[in-house]
Write a protein that holds these residues in place. Structure first.
Motif, PDB file in Angstrom:
ATOM      1  N   THR A 118       0.633  -1.300   0.018  1.00 41.19           N
ATOM      2  CA  THR A 118      -0.082  -0.025  -0.054  1.00 41.19           C
ATOM      3  C   THR A 118       0.939   1.415   0.071  1.00 41.19           C
ATOM      4  O   THR A 118       1.208   1.374   1.329  1.00 41.19           O
ATOM      5  N   ASP A 119       0.600   1.964  -0.962  1.00 44.61           N
ATOM      6  CA  ASP A 119       1.357   2.847  -1.251  1.00 44.61           C
ATOM      7  C   ASP A 119       0.982   4.336  -1.320  1.00 44.61           C
ATOM      8  O   ASP A 119       1.514   5.787  -2.456  1.00 44.61           O
ATOM      9  N   THR A 127       0.010   2.461  -5.789  1.00 45.77           N
ATOM     10  CA  THR A 127      -0.537   2.878  -7.199  1.00 45.77           C
ATOM     11  C   THR A 127      -0.897   2.743  -8.373  1.00 45.77           C
ATOM     12  O   THR A 127      -0.166   3.164  -9.712  1.00 45.77           O
ATOM     13  N   GLU A 128      -0.482   2.008  -8.783  1.00 43.97           N
ATOM     14  CA  GLU A 128      -0.225   0.579  -9.874  1.00 43.97           C
ATOM     15  C   GLU A 128      -1.595   0.346 -10.577  1.00 43.97           C
ATOM     16  O   GLU A 128      -2.061  -0.584 -11.707  1.00 43.97           O
ATOM     17  N   HIS A 129      -2.323  -0.055  -9.549  1.00 41.38           N
ATOM     18  CA  HIS A 129      -3.696  -0.463  -9.832  1.00 41.38           C
ATOM     19  C   HIS A 129      -5.314   0.756 -10.196  1.00 41.38           C
ATOM     20  O   HIS A 129      -5.950   0.357  -9.784  1.00 41.38           O
ATOM     21  N   ILE A 130      -4.290   1.571 -10.007  1.00 42.06           N
ATOM     22  CA  ILE A 130      -6.097   2.667 -10.078  1.00 42.06           C
ATOM     23  C   ILE A 130      -6.442   2.423 -11.023  1.00 42.06           C
ATOM     24  O   ILE A 130      -7.445   2.631 -10.871  1.00 42.06           O
ATOM     25  N   GLU A 131      -6.348   2.488 -12.378  1.00 44.87           N
ATOM     26  CA  GLU A 131      -7.636   2.432 -13.176  1.00 44.87           C
ATOM     27  C   GLU A 131      -8.146   0.886 -12.613  1.00 44.87           C
ATOM     28  O   GLU A 131      -9.487   1.725 -13.295  1.00 44.87           O
ATOM     29  N   GLY A 132      -7.917   0.187 -12.253  1.00 48.89           N
ATOM     30  CA  GLY A 132      -8.591  -0.364 -11.486  1.00 48.89           C
ATOM     31  C   GLY A 132      -9.623  -0.650 -10.726  1.00 48.89           C
ATOM     32  O   GLY A 132     -10.545  -1.455 -10.976  1.00 48.89           O
ATOM     33  N   MET A 133      -9.234  -0.083  -9.778  1.00 48.70           N
ATOM     34  CA  MET A 133     -10.049   0.730  -9.101  1.00 48.70           C
ATOM     35  C   MET A 133     -11.080   1.808  -9.251  1.00 48.70           C
ATOM     36  O   MET A 133     -12.516   1.670  -9.038  1.00 48.70           O
ATOM     37  N   ILE A 134     -10.720   2.728 -10.135  1.00 48.88           N
ATOM     38  CA  ILE A 134     -12.302   3.006 -10.589  1.00 48.88           C
ATOM     39  C   ILE A 134     -12.872   2.210 -10.829  1.00 48.88           C
ATOM     40  O   ILE A 134     -13.980   2.802 -10.951  1.00 48.88           O
ATOM     41  N   GLU A 193      -6.751  11.578 -11.488  1.00 47.72           N
ATOM     42  CA  GLU A 193      -8.660  12.186 -12.071  1.00 47.72           C
ATOM     43  C   GLU A 193      -9.512  10.146 -12.755  1.00 47.72           C
ATOM     44  O   GLU A 193      -9.577   9.485 -12.959  1.00 47.72           O
ATOM     45  N   SER A 194     -11.369  10.773 -12.254  1.00 48.30           N
ATOM     46  CA  SER A 194     -12.189  10.122 -12.339  1.00 48.30           C
ATOM     47  C   SER A 194     -13.386  10.565 -12.688  1.00 48.30           C
ATOM     48  O   SER A 194     -13.368  11.961 -12.566  1.00 48.30           O
ATOM     49  N   PRO A 195     -13.863  10.087 -12.639  1.00 41.49           N
ATOM     50  CA  PRO A 195     -15.629  10.248 -12.872  1.00 41.49           C
ATOM     51  C   PRO A 195     -16.408  10.631 -12.226  1.00 41.49           C
ATOM     52  O   PRO A 195     -17.463  11.850 -12.212  1.00 41.49           O
ATOM     53  N   TRP A 196     -15.272  11.181 -10.727  1.00 43.47           N
ATOM     54  CA  TRP A 196     -15.938  11.857  -9.307  1.00 43.47           C
ATOM     55  C   TRP A 196     -15.136  13.340  -9.242  1.00 43.47           C
ATOM     56  O   TRP A 196     -15.178  13.705  -8.128  1.00 43.47           O
ATOM     57  N   GLY A 197     -14.526  13.326  -9.912  1.00 46.61           N
ATOM     58  CA  GLY A 197     -13.161  14.708  -9.403  1.00 46.61           C
ATOM     59  C   GLY A 197     -12.200  13.597  -9.509  1.00 46.61           C
ATOM     60  O   GLY A 197     -11.839  12.263  -9.420  1.00 46.61           O
ATOM     61  N   ARG A 198     -10.864  14.378  -8.863  1.00 49.57           N
ATOM     62  CA  ARG A 198      -9.959  14.074  -8.671  1.00 49.57           C
ATOM     63  C   ARG A 198      -9.136  13.815  -7.347  1.00 49.57           C
ATOM     64  O   ARG A 198      -9.666  14.385  -6.249  1.00 49.57           O
ATOM     65  N   GLY A 199      -9.686  12.285  -7.051  1.00 53.67           N
ATOM     66  CA  GLY A 199      -8.935  11.738  -5.977  1.00 53.67           C
ATOM     67  C   GLY A 199      -8.447  10.773  -5.511  1.00 53.67           C
ATOM     68  O   GLY A 199      -7.499  10.784  -6.169  1.00 53.67           O
ATOM     69  N   ARG A 200      -8.186  10.479  -4.554  1.00 58.35           N
ATOM     70  CA  ARG A 200      -7.483   9.190  -4.458  1.00 58.35           C
ATOM     71  C   ARG A 200      -8.926   7.754  -3.332  1.00 58.35           C
ATOM     72  O   ARG A 200      -9.635   8.172  -3.420  1.00 58.35           O
ATOM     73  N   PRO A 201      -7.876   6.517  -4.302  1.00 55.05           N
ATOM     74  CA  PRO A 201      -9.225   5.540  -3.104  1.00 55.05           C
ATOM     75  C   PRO A 201      -8.764   5.700  -2.089  1.00 55.05           C
ATOM     76  O   PRO A 201      -8.064   5.970  -0.823  1.00 55.05           O
ATOM     77  N   GLY A 202     -10.086   5.016  -1.396  1.00 49.46           N
ATOM     78  CA  GLY A 202      -9.894   4.291   0.242  1.00 49.46           C
ATOM     79  C   GLY A 202      -9.219   3.339  -0.025  1.00 49.46           C
ATOM     80  O   GLY A 202      -9.130   2.327  -1.185  1.00 49.46           O
ATOM     81  N   GLU A 229      -8.482  -0.865  -2.377  1.00 46.69           N
ATOM     82  CA  GLU A 229      -7.052  -0.822  -3.119  1.00 46.69           C
ATOM     83  C   GLU A 229      -6.902  -2.731  -3.005  1.00 46.69           C
ATOM     84  O   GLU A 229      -6.481  -3.104  -4.405  1.00 46.69           O
ATOM     85  N   CYS A 230      -7.331  -3.746  -2.425  1.00 45.17           N
ATOM     86  CA  CYS A 230      -7.306  -4.600  -2.161  1.00 45.17           C
ATOM     87  C   CYS A 230      -7.707  -5.586  -3.420  1.00 45.17           C
ATOM     88  O   CYS A 230      -7.314  -6.779  -4.170  1.00 45.17           O
ATOM     89  N   SER A 231      -9.483  -5.164  -3.438  1.00 45.15           N
ATOM     90  CA  SER A 231      -9.546  -5.868  -4.056  1.00 45.15           C
ATOM     91  C   SER A 231      -9.707  -5.732  -5.796  1.00 45.15           C
ATOM     92  O   SER A 231      -9.674  -6.639  -6.565  1.00 45.15           O
ATOM     93  N   ALA A 232      -9.205  -4.618  -6.300  1.00 39.97           N
ATOM     94  CA  ALA A 232      -8.770  -4.222  -7.400  1.00 39.97           C
ATOM     95  C   ALA A 232      -7.159  -4.706  -7.716  1.00 39.97           C
ATOM     96  O   ALA A 232      -7.202  -5.527  -8.928  1.00 39.97           O
TER      97      ALA A 232
END
Length: 467
Positions: free
Chosen positions: A76-77, A129-136, A208-217, A221-224
């Motif tokens: 988790t980074d 940080t390598e899986h942000i797209e998958g989280m979105i 960037e995401s459909p809900w605005g610029r942000g970061r995951p809970g 992360e682990c689900s993605a």
């Protein structure tokens, strides 16, 4: 592939009982274990799941074959604790650059520490940080399915949309609501709803995401990462007891609702808590000890400790039981390991002892494995060479070296072995003066020799460093 000689049984937190392990696909056994959040050096409590699931990884490879087991342990980074540490340690740098410095240095130290503990590298070690797209993509699916909603600058998981929520932890929705501390004007539909995505301010890391610029809970992360590397369902999910709620409970909710599956993982395994000298570890208590502290400083017992001793000290308590990590436990582990190392003799092509593997296959019962190792050591010390060979193969299988890392740092093993062979040659030639001289020279160097005869009656010599 497993020959069926050993039936693996594991305690499944989901069902509250010990069950026979049946992989979804014996040709591709899959395990995911929650790894560290790299904002600080890993403490000894963090070492326990790393060691426990490394042993399970080794056992699965033994039963099903190295090429048929996939082990994922994440890093988790992206986390608010990392942001805070970056601001504290590198106040003059842009936040993203400071974050990178924190995560790179702490991840590097983590890898050094766990290697010293005898742990194999996992098959994959994804970074959040390598899986942000998958989280979105997962969050978007949950919103589309009606399992998530946008409110107050956040995307939240709708707990009420999953009737089975709480199955892993045994908590019901009323317990969650009663335990939540929520402001009167909360933007949540249910106080127990949890964050999937939160907006970032200009000086915070964000994507960037459909809900605005942000970061995951944290939970998403682990689900993605598990989906990306193991699929929508897999065999084993592991971690510490402290992760059952809310982290693993929320992972299950996200993954099952996004994918429409009845399971995320079939078996959930959790290791017990760790105390230090009978007290919970805490920086405020002044008893917070990192793996690095034990390996490289004199913080416990006024000395450093070899990684294999730390490993054995962890394993000497059953993984599901609470452990009191103490100086006495380390000293006991060191003495026991030294006894096994003295008795063991490596031989190529020898398999780990079948009885030891069978005990380990019963929910990783290392306590009984240690009893088997003791019995093999006694036989080896009586001159039973096959027992010495099986002992060596079993220690290697368990990630416990035949020669102490402490010894190898200070002793030229090749030189010692050459001297021992020269002494044996001298004895065979009845040159007892030369043989006694070599023994005396080695004793002066701190090397103790022990002569014995193997099953054929041939003289052999074992050695150890006098402690």
């Amino acid at each position: 592939m497993s020959s069926g000689a050993h039936t693996l049984k594991v305690y499944n937190t989901l069902t509250r009982k010990k069950e026979e392990f049946h992989p979804l696909d014996p040709a591709n056994v899959r395990m995911y274990v929650c790894g560290p959040t790299v904002y600080d050096f890993a403490h000894i409590g963090n070492a326990r799941p790393v060691i426990v699931f490394d042993v399970l990884f080794r056992l699965l490879r033994h039963l099903y074959g190295d090429r048929h087991v996939t082990y994922v342990r994440n890093i988790t980074d992206v986390d608010d604790k990392i942001n805070a540490r970056a601001l504290r340690d590198y106040p003059g740098l842009p936040l993203n650059e400071a974050i990178r410095k924190v995560t790179e240095s702490t991840a590097r130290q983590f890898h050094t520490d766990v290697a010293a503990l005898g742990c194999l590298e996992p098959s994959y070690e994804p970074r959040a940080t390598e899986h942000i797209e998958g989280m979105i993509a997962l969050i978007a699916k949950l919103v589309e399915n009606g399992n998530a909603y946008e409110a107050g600058g956040e995307v939240l998981f709708r707990i009420d949309s999953m009737p089975e929520y709480g199955q892993l932890s045994g908590r019901n929705l009323e317990d969650n609501i009663a335990g939540a501390r929520v402001a009167v004007d909360s933007h949540k539909e249910n106080p127990a709803d949890f964050v999937l995505w939160k907006l970032s301010s200009g000086d915070e890391p964000g994507w960037e995401s459909p809900w605005g610029r942000g970061r995951p809970g944290w939970h998403i992360e682990c689900s993605a990462m598990s989906e990306a590397l193991l699929g929508k369902t897999f065999d084993i999910h592991g971690g510490g007891l402290d992760l059952i709620f809310p982290h693993h409970e929320n992972e299950i909710a996200q993954s099952r609702c996004a994918h429409g599956t009845s399971m995320m993982a079939n078996y959930w395994m959790h290791n017990g808590y760790l105390q230090l000298e009978g007290r919970k570890m805490s920086k405020s208590e002044g008893n917070f000890v990192t793996i690095h502290d034990l390996l490289e400083t004199e913080k416990l017992g006024g000395r450093t400790w070899p990684g294999e001793v730390l490993r054995l000290a962890m394993l000497m308590t059953h993984y599901r039981e609470p452990i009191d990590f103490s100086l006495a436990r380390l000293e006991e582990a060191e003495a026991r390991l030294a006894g096994w190392q003295r008795a063991a003799r490596a031989e190529e092509g020898v398999a780990p002892d079948s009885d030891a593997v069978a005990e380990l296959a019963d929910d990783l019962n290392f306590v009984r494995v240690a009893t088997v190792l003791d019995a093999m050591a006694r036989k080896a010390n009586r001159g039973e060479v096959s027992a010495a060979h099986r002992l060596a193969a079993t220690l290697e299988f368990l990630g416990l070296p035949l020669e102490s890392l402490l010894v190898s740092k200070n002793v030229d093993s090749a030189r010692v072995e050459a001297k021992i062979q020269a002494r044996l040659d001298a004895l065979a030639a009845k040159d007892f003066v030369l043989a006694d001289g070599i023994r005396a020279e080695l004793i002066e160097d701190g090397i103790q020799l022990m002569d014995y005869k193997d099953e054929t009656g041939e003289r052999k010599t074992k050695w150890e460093v006098k402690r």
